[in-house]
Every structure is written in structure tokens, then in C-alpha cells.
Motif scaffolding. Structure first.
Motif, mmCIF file in Angstrom:
data_model
loop_
_atom_site.group_PDB
_atom_site.id
_atom_site.type_symbol
_atom_site.label_atom_id
_atom_site.label_comp_id
_atom_site.label_asym_id
_atom_site.label_seq_id
_atom_site.Cartn_x
_atom_site.Cartn_y
_atom_site.Cartn_z
ATOM 1 N N GLU A 69 0.825 -1.204 0.000
ATOM 2 C CA GLU A 69 0.000 0.000 0.000
ATOM 3 C C GLU A 69 0.863 1.260 0.000
ATOM 4 O O GLU A 69 0.512 2.256 -0.651
ATOM 5 C CB GLU A 69 -0.910 -0.016 1.220
ATOM 6 C CG GLU A 69 -2.001 -1.085 1.166
ATOM 7 C CD GLU A 69 -2.841 -1.109 2.428
ATOM 8 O OE1 GLU A 69 -2.483 -0.368 3.383
ATOM 9 O OE2 GLU A 69 -3.844 -1.848 2.472
ATOM 10 N N SER A 70 1.976 1.237 0.728
ATOM 11 C CA SER A 70 2.879 2.400 0.751
ATOM 12 C C SER A 70 3.446 2.663 -0.635
ATOM 13 O O SER A 70 3.535 3.816 -1.078
ATOM 14 C CB SER A 70 4.014 2.156 1.745
ATOM 15 O OG SER A 70 3.511 2.005 3.060
ATOM 16 N N ARG B 231 2.019 1.891 -3.418
ATOM 17 C CA ARG B 231 0.928 2.402 -4.239
ATOM 18 C C ARG B 231 0.727 3.900 -3.975
ATOM 19 O O ARG B 231 0.519 4.680 -4.903
ATOM 20 C CB ARG B 231 -0.348 1.633 -3.933
ATOM 21 C CG ARG B 231 -1.508 1.962 -4.882
ATOM 22 C CD ARG B 231 -2.796 1.259 -4.511
ATOM 23 N NE ARG B 231 -2.633 -0.177 -4.459
ATOM 24 C CZ ARG B 231 -2.738 -0.900 -3.356
ATOM 25 N NH1 ARG B 231 -3.004 -0.309 -2.202
ATOM 26 N NH2 ARG B 231 -2.591 -2.207 -3.394
ATOM 27 N N ASP B 232 0.817 4.315 -2.690
ATOM 28 C CA ASP B 232 0.661 5.732 -2.350
ATOM 29 C C ASP B 232 1.793 6.563 -2.927
ATOM 30 O O ASP B 232 1.585 7.699 -3.392
ATOM 31 C CB ASP B 232 0.612 5.907 -0.828
ATOM 32 C CG ASP B 232 -0.643 5.298 -0.220
ATOM 33 O OD1 ASP B 232 -1.613 5.104 -0.976
ATOM 34 O OD2 ASP B 232 -0.632 4.997 0.994
ATOM 35 N N LYS C 267 3.496 5.922 -5.664
ATOM 36 C CA LYS C 267 3.261 6.066 -7.106
ATOM 37 C C LYS C 267 2.183 7.111 -7.373
ATOM 38 O O LYS C 267 2.296 7.927 -8.287
ATOM 39 C CB LYS C 267 2.854 4.723 -7.709
ATOM 40 C CG LYS C 267 3.980 3.710 -7.760
ATOM 41 C CD LYS C 267 3.501 2.416 -8.405
ATOM 42 C CE LYS C 267 4.634 1.403 -8.478
ATOM 43 N NZ LYS C 267 4.176 0.118 -9.087
ATOM 44 N N ALA C 268 1.110 7.061 -6.559
ATOM 45 C CA ALA C 268 0.028 8.040 -6.758
ATOM 46 C C ALA C 268 0.520 9.450 -6.486
ATOM 47 O O ALA C 268 0.195 10.407 -7.211
ATOM 48 C CB ALA C 268 -1.142 7.691 -5.825
ATOM 49 N N GLY C 269 1.320 9.628 -5.441
ATOM 50 C CA GLY C 269 1.865 10.949 -5.129
ATOM 51 C C GLY C 269 2.773 11.458 -6.225
ATOM 52 O O GLY C 269 2.778 12.651 -6.559
ATOM 53 N N THR C 270 3.534 10.550 -6.829
ATOM 54 C CA THR C 270 4.419 10.946 -7.926
ATOM 55 C C THR C 270 3.624 11.430 -9.124
ATOM 56 O O THR C 270 3.978 12.421 -9.784
ATOM 57 C CB THR C 270 5.309 9.750 -8.325
ATOM 58 O OG1 THR C 270 6.042 9.305 -7.183
ATOM 59 C CG2 THR C 270 6.280 10.146 -9.423
ATOM 60 N N LYS C 271 2.511 10.749 -9.430
ATOM 61 C CA LYS C 271 1.665 11.177 -10.549
ATOM 62 C C LYS C 271 1.049 12.551 -10.276
ATOM 63 O O LYS C 271 0.983 13.410 -11.165
ATOM 64 C CB LYS C 271 0.573 10.146 -10.790
ATOM 65 C CG LYS C 271 1.081 8.833 -11.355
ATOM 66 C CD LYS C 271 -0.061 7.861 -11.600
ATOM 67 C CE LYS C 271 0.456 6.554 -12.175
ATOM 68 N NZ LYS C 271 -0.647 5.577 -12.397
ATOM 69 N N ASN C 272 0.592 12.752 -9.039
ATOM 70 C CA ASN C 272 0.013 14.048 -8.681
ATOM 71 C C ASN C 272 1.043 15.164 -8.797
ATOM 72 O O ASN C 272 0.740 16.277 -9.253
ATOM 73 C CB ASN C 272 -0.545 14.009 -7.259
ATOM 74 C CG ASN C 272 -1.768 13.101 -7.146
ATOM 75 O OD1 ASN C 272 -2.487 12.921 -8.142
ATOM 76 N ND2 ASN C 272 -2.007 12.556 -5.970
ATOM 77 N N ASP D 146 3.599 15.185 -10.796
ATOM 78 C CA ASP D 146 3.828 15.448 -12.222
ATOM 79 C C ASP D 146 2.725 16.357 -12.776
ATOM 80 O O ASP D 146 2.984 17.268 -13.575
ATOM 81 C CB ASP D 146 3.853 14.130 -12.998
ATOM 82 C CG ASP D 146 5.112 13.323 -12.680
ATOM 83 O OD1 ASP D 146 6.088 13.931 -12.199
ATOM 84 O OD2 ASP D 146 5.104 12.099 -12.905
ATOM 85 N N ARG D 147 1.471 16.106 -12.370
ATOM 86 C CA ARG D 147 0.371 16.920 -12.867
ATOM 87 C C ARG D 147 0.479 18.375 -12.358
ATOM 88 O O ARG D 147 0.243 19.326 -13.097
ATOM 89 C CB ARG D 147 -0.972 16.319 -12.432
ATOM 90 C CG ARG D 147 -1.382 15.082 -13.230
ATOM 91 C CD ARG D 147 -2.853 14.767 -13.026
ATOM 92 N NE ARG D 147 -3.139 14.391 -11.631
ATOM 93 C CZ ARG D 147 -3.116 13.164 -11.168
ATOM 94 N NH1 ARG D 147 -2.834 12.159 -11.987
ATOM 95 N NH2 ARG D 147 -3.389 12.918 -9.905
#
Length: 231
Positions: free
Chosen positions: A194-195, A197-198, A200-205, A207-208
Motif C-alpha cells: 500500500e505504501s 501504491r501511495d 506512485k500516486a503521489g508521484t503522478k500528482n 507530475d500533474r
């Protein structure tokens, strides 16, 4: 008047029987010796020699082989000095053209019983044929005891490695150590997943957000200067 001496028939029978048995034993021992030592009674022979630092149990009468066939026997073993022994070999005359002067002799073990023999192999076939009383080059004999000691040492190391691997595997299976925890602790593994996954999600955010800042008029000049420096 001379008296006639009478010989007891039993004594005469015993005498001839003993003589017959003695002659038979002598012939049998001679035949066994000649056959066992392979003296090549009915063929011409010649002699070559080789010097070894250790004959490793070789004895007079042991076989001499060339390309896998018996061509003679060991005739004599003498000490040359404190570090060399001279081995004289009695070889079949008909083999002389095939054995070259640069042939190499070494002492090997024949079969499971451990009998020693002298093995001869040629070097360069273009060399001249061997002659009477030539001295051949040699390889040092293999020390079986030394090989066994090395094999035992290697086997001991393998046993230690196997025991260590078994111990490590046992600890992993029991969840001991960091690696054991990673593999056996399902809760820890779930949290770690889960960490990731978080992250990866933070990295995408991130980038945006960075892309949005590039189009903001407050930061447009900054990104423009940065692109020019990269170029």
C-alpha cells in the motif's frame, strides 16, 4: 661274501613320491612367476629408463603400457639420489618403432585394486624412434592420498555451506530476520504494498502539478529560462 641290501618297497615309494611332488612344486612356482611377471620369454626385448621423484608403490614386475596395451614390465628400481629413483623397463622389441624419443612416462593406478603401472605416451610423432637404454621424460605420479585429503577438505566445505543454507532457510520459514519478516509477515507485506501504491500516486500528482505550474503566468518565465539553459 657280500650281502644283498634290500630296500623297503614302502621307502622307495615314498622317495619317488616326494621327488615328484618337489619337482612339480618347482615347475609350478616357476610358471606362476614367469606368467605373473610377464617376462616375454618368447620375444626379443630392449630397455628404456625413466627417473621419478616418487614411484608411489610401483614394484618390479609391474606392467608397462603404451596406448592401453601391455608392452613390457618394470625390470629394476634403484635410488639415484635422495630425490630421484631410476626405473628400468623391459619392453618388447617390436614396439621400438612406435615409441618416440620424446615419449613421456608416468605412474598411474590401474583399476579399483590400486595396482601401479607405468604408462607411456608419445609427444611429437615426428620425433625419432626410441633406442636401447634411452631415458624418457616423466610426469610426477599422482599422490592418491593427497587427492583424497583435498576431496575431504572440499567435502567439509560443502557440508558447512549446506548447513548454513539450511539454517538460513529455516530462519526465513520461521520469519526470523528482515528477509524472513518480508517473506512471512503478510501484514507487513500488505502495508509495504500500500505504501508503494501511495508513493506512485503521489508521484503522478506531483507530475500533474508541475505541468500545471508550467502554464501559470507566474512561473512561465521560470520554466522558460530553465528550458533555455538545458538547450
Amino acid at each position: 661274501m657280500r650281502k644283498n641290501l634290500k630296500i623297503d618297497p614302502e621307502m622307495r615309494k615314498t622317495f619317488w613320491l616326494g621327488l615328484f611332488v618337489t619337482i612339480g612344486l618347482i615347475l609350478l612356482i616357476t610358471a606362476v612367476y614367469l606368467i605373473g611377471s610377464k617376462k616375454n620369454m618368447f620375444s626379443s626385448t630392449f630397455h628404456v629408463a625413466a627417473s621419478f621423484s616418487d614411484v608411489n608403490g610401483l614394484q618390479i614386475g609391474d606392467a608397462v603400457r603404451f596406448r592401453g596395451i601391455n608392452i613390457g614390465t618394470v625390470k629394476k628400481i634403484t635410488m639415484l639420489n635422495d630425490s630421484a629413483l631410476n626405473v628400468v623397463m623391459n619392453l618388447e622389441e617390436e614396439m621400438k618403432p612406435f615409441i618416440k624419443k620424446n615419449a613421456i612416462a608416468n605412474i598411474i593406478t590401474d583399476g579399483l585394486l590400486g595396482n601401479k603401472i607405468v604408462s607411456i605416451r608419445n609427444g611429437n610423432n615426428q620425433a625419432k624412434s626410441v633406442e636401447e637404454n634411452d631415458i624418457l621424460k616423466t610426469y610426477p605420479p599422482i599422490d592418491v592420498d593427497d587427492v583424497q585429503r583435498k576431496l575431504k577438505s572440499t567435502n567439509d566445505h560443502l557440508v558447512n555451506i549446506t548447513n548454513n543454507l539450511s539454517d538460513i532457510t529455516d530462519k526465513i520459514n520461521k520469519g526470523k530476520g528482515a528477509l524472513g519478516t518480508l517473506i512471512t509477515d503478510s501484514v507487513f507485506a500488505k502495508n509495504l504494498k500500500e505504501s508503494m501504491r501511495d508513493i506512485k500516486a503521489g508521484t503522478k500528482n506531483l507530475d500533474r502539478e508541475s505541468e500545471a505550474l508550467k502554464h501559470n503566468f507566474l512561473f512561465k518565465k521560470y520554466f522558460k529560462n530553465e528550458n533555455e539553459e538545458k538547450k
